[in-house]
Design a protein around this motif. Structure first.
Motif, PDB file in Angstrom:
ATOM      1  N   VAL A   1      38.058  -2.387   4.463  1.00  0.00           N
ATOM      2  CA  VAL A   1      38.721  -2.132   5.747  1.00  0.00           C
ATOM      3  C   VAL A   1      37.834  -2.577   6.905  1.00  0.00           C
ATOM      4  O   VAL A   1      38.316  -3.111   7.911  1.00  0.00           O
ATOM      5  CB  VAL A   1      39.067  -0.635   5.885  1.00  0.00           C
ATOM      6  CG1 VAL A   1      39.520  -0.314   7.313  1.00  0.00           C
ATOM      7  CG2 VAL A   1      40.159  -0.248   4.895  1.00  0.00           C
TER       8      VAL A   1
ATOM      9  N   THR B   1      38.119  -6.146   8.043  1.00  0.00           N
ATOM     10  CA  THR B   1      39.433  -6.527   8.561  1.00  0.00           C
ATOM     11  C   THR B   1      39.443  -6.253  10.068  1.00  0.00           C
ATOM     12  O   THR B   1      38.481  -5.701  10.611  1.00  0.00           O
ATOM     13  CB  THR B   1      40.549  -5.713   7.878  1.00  0.00           C
ATOM     14  OG1 THR B   1      40.458  -4.340   8.302  1.00  0.00           O
ATOM     15  CG2 THR B   1      40.430  -5.795   6.361  1.00  0.00           C
ATOM     16  N   PRO B   2      40.507  -6.620  10.757  1.00  0.00           N
ATOM     17  CA  PRO B   2      40.585  -6.324  12.199  1.00  0.00           C
ATOM     18  C   PRO B   2      40.485  -4.836  12.536  1.00  0.00           C
ATOM     19  O   PRO B   2      40.274  -4.476  13.698  1.00  0.00           O
ATOM     20  CB  PRO B   2      41.967  -6.882  12.581  1.00  0.00           C
ATOM     21  CG  PRO B   2      42.192  -7.996  11.609  1.00  0.00           C
ATOM     22  CD  PRO B   2      41.607  -7.498  10.318  1.00  0.00           C
ATOM     23  N   LEU B   3      40.618  -3.970  11.543  1.00  0.00           N
ATOM     24  CA  LEU B   3      40.506  -2.533  11.790  1.00  0.00           C
ATOM     25  C   LEU B   3      39.058  -2.105  12.005  1.00  0.00           C
ATOM     26  O   LEU B   3      38.797  -1.021  12.529  1.00  0.00           O
ATOM     27  CB  LEU B   3      41.099  -1.739  10.621  1.00  0.00           C
ATOM     28  CG  LEU B   3      42.606  -1.901  10.385  1.00  0.00           C
ATOM     29  CD1 LEU B   3      43.030  -1.135   9.133  1.00  0.00           C
ATOM     30  CD2 LEU B   3      43.390  -1.409  11.595  1.00  0.00           C
ATOM     31  N   GLY B   4      38.115  -2.960  11.599  1.00  0.00           N
ATOM     32  CA  GLY B   4      36.709  -2.643  11.773  1.00  0.00           C
ATOM     33  C   GLY B   4      36.262  -2.840  13.211  1.00  0.00           C
ATOM     34  O   GLY B   4      36.887  -3.575  13.976  1.00  0.00           O
ATOM     35  N   SER B   5      35.178  -2.166  13.583  1.00  0.00           N
ATOM     36  CA  SER B   5      34.654  -2.254  14.947  1.00  0.00           C
ATOM     37  C   SER B   5      33.170  -2.576  14.918  1.00  0.00           C
ATOM     38  O   SER B   5      32.461  -2.228  13.967  1.00  0.00           O
ATOM     39  CB  SER B   5      34.873  -0.929  15.696  1.00  0.00           C
ATOM     40  OG  SER B   5      36.255  -0.633  15.793  1.00  0.00           O
TER      41      SER B   5
ATOM     42  N   VAL C   1      34.558   2.039  11.601  1.00  0.00           N
ATOM     43  CA  VAL C   1      36.009   2.170  11.731  1.00  0.00           C
ATOM     44  C   VAL C   1      36.266   3.289  12.731  1.00  0.00           C
ATOM     45  O   VAL C   1      35.843   4.430  12.514  1.00  0.00           O
ATOM     46  CB  VAL C   1      36.680   2.517  10.385  1.00  0.00           C
ATOM     47  CG1 VAL C   1      38.179   2.750  10.592  1.00  0.00           C
ATOM     48  CG2 VAL C   1      36.454   1.405   9.372  1.00  0.00           C
TER      49      VAL C   1
END
Length: 200
Positions: A80, A83-87, A96
């Protein structure tokens, strides 16, 4: 039943006290009168000791049964992140965000998942011997390589090195042959070398 390793508990408490004193000593020099970081550290310590107490009361057979699931969930968390959900925080894309100011770092859970899985695998000696089966050692190395590879995609070299140490410790305690430790070295070096250019 509460199972407690007295030596481990004393060591943890000693390191905790030392760590708390170091945090207090370092923060009071650049932020006089500020105790925010110390309070946060003490809160984390309290949470950790609470979890230690809870886990010590859990039957080890239950932990063994859920080890593969814990590992799988932790790997899903690492996926996750990339993916773009990561920060990205402090230059590392390893978080996340959950909202309301809360965030989690899946790599921390991956360490726990790997510890449980390695313990499960290394605790199964080969028939007629006292060392783990070659298949179990191979699976352990593969599991470690997956974690290291995903962590280095963030990239987070520090966590990758910690994962390597966790794996090496499990292998040494299990009494595996030196060739497996050499294989671990390759499992750590290969994904690390491939991912390092991304951190430049």
């Amino acid at each position: 039943m509460w199972r407690m390793d007295a030596v481990l508990l004393v060591a943890v408490l000693a390191l905790t006290v030392i760590g708390t004193l170091l945090v207090w000593s370092s923060t009071r020099t650049w932020a006089p009168g500020s105790t925010g970081l110390v309070k946060k550290h003490v809160l984390n310590v309290a949470i950790g000791l609470t979890l230690y107490s809870v886990v010590s009361m859990v039957d080890h057979r239950l932990l063994r049964a859920y080890a593969p699931l814990a590992y799988a969930v932790s790997i899903a968390g690492l996926v996750v992140v990339i993916t773009p959900l990561g920060s990205t925080v402090n230059g590392s894309h390893s978080w996340v965000m959950l909202g309301a100011g809360f965030a989690v770092q899946p790599s921390e859970f991956a360490k726990l998942g790997l510890v449980l899985l390695m313990a499960m695998l290394m605790a199964q000696p080969a028939e007629g011997g006292d060392r783990p089966r070659g298949l179990d050692v191979t699976l352990g190395l593969a599991a470690s390589a997956v974690v290291i590879g995903l962590v280095m995609l963030q990239p987070d070299l520090g966590t990758a090195m910690v994962v390597g140490v966790i794996t090496a410790s499990a292998l040494v305690v299990a009494g595996v042959r030196k060739r497996w430790l050499a294989a671990l070295g390759l499992a750590v070096i290969t994904p690390t070398t491939m991912a390092v250019p991304r951190s430049g």
